[in-house]
Design an enzyme around this catalytic site. Structure first.
Site, PDB file in Angstrom:
ATOM      1  N   HIS A  19       0.895  -1.091   0.106  1.00 20.07           N
ATOM      2  CA  HIS A  19       0.320  -0.094   0.081  1.00 20.07           C
ATOM      3  C   HIS A  19       0.896   1.096   0.043  1.00 20.07           C
ATOM      4  O   HIS A  19       2.121   1.291   0.423  1.00 20.07           O
ATOM      5  CB  HIS A  19      -0.870   0.045   1.146  1.00 20.07           C
ATOM      6  CG  HIS A  19      -2.192  -0.861   0.993  1.00 20.07           C
ATOM      7  ND1 HIS A  19      -2.752  -1.354   2.092  1.00 20.07           N
ATOM      8  CD2 HIS A  19      -2.519  -1.702   0.083  1.00 20.07           C
ATOM      9  CE1 HIS A  19      -3.904  -2.308   1.796  1.00 20.07           C
ATOM     10  NE2 HIS A  19      -3.693  -2.465   0.462  1.00 20.07           N
ATOM     11  N   LYS A  23       5.033   1.226   0.910  1.00 18.57           N
ATOM     12  CA  LYS A  23       5.831   1.211  -0.380  1.00 18.57           C
ATOM     13  C   LYS A  23       7.494   1.393  -0.075  1.00 18.57           C
ATOM     14  O   LYS A  23       8.269   0.557  -0.520  1.00 18.57           O
ATOM     15  CB  LYS A  23       5.576   2.316  -1.492  1.00 18.57           C
ATOM     16  CG  LYS A  23       4.317   1.683  -2.206  1.00 18.57           C
ATOM     17  CD  LYS A  23       3.940   2.300  -3.575  1.00 18.57           C
ATOM     18  CE  LYS A  23       2.786   2.183  -4.014  1.00 18.57           C
ATOM     19  NZ  LYS A  23       2.067   0.748  -3.950  1.00 18.57           N
ATOM     20  N   THR A  45       2.119  -5.576  -8.024  1.00 18.25           N
ATOM     21  CA  THR A  45       1.250  -4.846  -8.531  1.00 18.25           C
ATOM     22  C   THR A  45       2.022  -3.530  -9.277  1.00 18.25           C
ATOM     23  O   THR A  45       3.257  -3.109  -9.099  1.00 18.25           O
ATOM     24  CB  THR A  45       0.350  -4.041  -7.814  1.00 18.25           C
ATOM     25  OG1 THR A  45       0.945  -3.832  -6.320  1.00 18.25           O
ATOM     26  CG2 THR A  45      -0.786  -5.226  -7.173  1.00 18.25           C
ATOM     27  N   GLY A  46       1.219  -2.713 -10.015  1.00 17.66           N
ATOM     28  CA  GLY A  46       1.689  -1.748 -11.037  1.00 17.66           C
ATOM     29  C   GLY A  46       2.885  -0.931 -10.684  1.00 17.66           C
ATOM     30  O   GLY A  46       3.944  -0.878 -10.980  1.00 17.66           O
ATOM     31  N   THR A  47       2.387  -0.093  -9.698  1.00 15.15           N
ATOM     32  CA  THR A  47       3.228   1.105  -9.149  1.00 15.15           C
ATOM     33  C   THR A  47       4.343   0.417  -8.340  1.00 15.15           C
ATOM     34  O   THR A  47       5.518   1.022  -8.595  1.00 15.15           O
ATOM     35  CB  THR A  47       2.547   1.977  -8.218  1.00 15.15           C
ATOM     36  OG1 THR A  47       1.176   2.610  -8.741  1.00 15.15           O
ATOM     37  CG2 THR A  47       3.145   3.253  -7.636  1.00 15.15           C
ATOM     38  N   THR A  48       4.050  -0.546  -7.431  1.00 14.56           N
ATOM     39  CA  THR A  48       5.105  -1.017  -6.707  1.00 14.56           C
ATOM     40  C   THR A  48       6.094  -1.838  -7.699  1.00 14.56           C
ATOM     41  O   THR A  48       7.237  -1.580  -7.475  1.00 14.56           O
ATOM     42  CB  THR A  48       4.511  -1.967  -5.742  1.00 14.56           C
ATOM     43  OG1 THR A  48       3.732  -1.676  -4.906  1.00 14.56           O
ATOM     44  CG2 THR A  48       5.494  -2.871  -5.015  1.00 14.56           C
ATOM     45  N   GLY A  66      -2.913  -1.721  -7.654  1.00 16.83           N
ATOM     46  CA  GLY A  66      -3.872  -2.439  -6.986  1.00 16.83           C
ATOM     47  C   GLY A  66      -5.245  -1.939  -6.996  1.00 16.83           C
ATOM     48  O   GLY A  66      -6.176  -2.987  -7.416  1.00 16.83           O
ATOM     49  N   ASP A  71      -4.451  -6.183  -7.667  1.00 20.09           N
ATOM     50  CA  ASP A  71      -4.630  -7.061  -6.338  1.00 20.09           C
ATOM     51  C   ASP A  71      -5.185  -8.440  -6.923  1.00 20.09           C
ATOM     52  O   ASP A  71      -4.925  -9.673  -6.453  1.00 20.09           O
ATOM     53  CB  ASP A  71      -5.500  -6.456  -5.340  1.00 20.09           C
ATOM     54  CG  ASP A  71      -4.635  -5.533  -4.578  1.00 20.09           C
ATOM     55  OD1 ASP A  71      -3.518  -5.552  -4.368  1.00 20.09           O
ATOM     56  OD2 ASP A  71      -5.132  -4.465  -3.817  1.00 20.09           O
ATOM     57  N   HIS A  98     -10.115  -0.044  -2.244  1.00 18.64           N
ATOM     58  CA  HIS A  98     -10.144  -1.742  -2.777  1.00 18.64           C
ATOM     59  C   HIS A  98     -10.013  -2.515  -1.841  1.00 18.64           C
ATOM     60  O   HIS A  98      -9.452  -3.455  -1.927  1.00 18.64           O
ATOM     61  CB  HIS A  98      -9.219  -1.692  -3.866  1.00 18.64           C
ATOM     62  CG  HIS A  98      -7.610  -1.469  -3.402  1.00 18.64           C
ATOM     63  ND1 HIS A  98      -7.347  -0.084  -3.278  1.00 18.64           N
ATOM     64  CD2 HIS A  98      -6.791  -2.274  -3.786  1.00 18.64           C
ATOM     65  CE1 HIS A  98      -6.040  -0.315  -2.853  1.00 18.64           C
ATOM     66  NE2 HIS A  98      -5.657  -1.489  -3.166  1.00 18.64           N
TER      67      HIS A  98
END
Length: 152
Positions: A19, A23, A45-48, A66, A71, A98
């Site tokens: 989250h 991060k 997940t995308g940003t991470t 996410g 997720d 989410h």
């Protein structure tokens, strides 16, 4: 539910999720364990995933972000037997829109009996386990039997 055995390979498929408020904690953990993680296949997940790739130059299979379905994409990979370990630093002090997806992801990881870390201490225990770089048998639901019973 009947169970069967699945063998987690020596070269694990590891999902990394965090989250927003967690991060940086995950990034620090990944950088600290980069030599070990480089020996495995990483998903995120995308940003991470993009942050990890940018900071470490490691190859990360990035899903959607996410809240945009990432997720659920990771959860689908877990249910297909394509993820062996979930490292998910979630923020217990802040609700996210989410939240149902987060609960579903953790539920699937539990159903399919994969190792899950939700904080640094547990992630350290998992990666420092003598079994981390070995093939390991785990018990999982026997879906074929489950389906056969449901179709009777």
């Amino acid at each position: 539910m009947e169970l069967t055995t699945r063998t987690l390979p020596a070269r694990k498929h590891i999902a990394l999720v965090a989250h927003d408020h967690c991060k940086q904690m995950l990034m620090s953990w990944v950088e600290r364990h980069q030599p070990l993680l480089e020996q495995h296949v990483l998903y995120a997940t995308g940003t991470t995933g993009n942050l990890i790739s940018r900071a470490t130059s490691m190859n990360v299979n990035a899903m959607l972000s996410g809240p945009m379905g990432g997720d659920q994409q990771v959860g689908a990979l877990i249910s297909e037997g394509k993820i062996d370990v979930l490292i998910f630093f979630w923020d217990p002090l802040n609700a996210v829109p989410h939240d149902p997806d987060v609960k579903a992801l953790l539920r699937l990881a539990t159903v399919w009996n994969i190792p899950v870390a939700t904080n640094v201490a547990t992630a350290d225990f998992i990666i420092q386990s003598p079994h981390f770089n070995d093939a390991v048998d785990i018990l999982i639901p026997d879906y074929q039997r489950y389906l056969a019973d449901r179709l009777k």
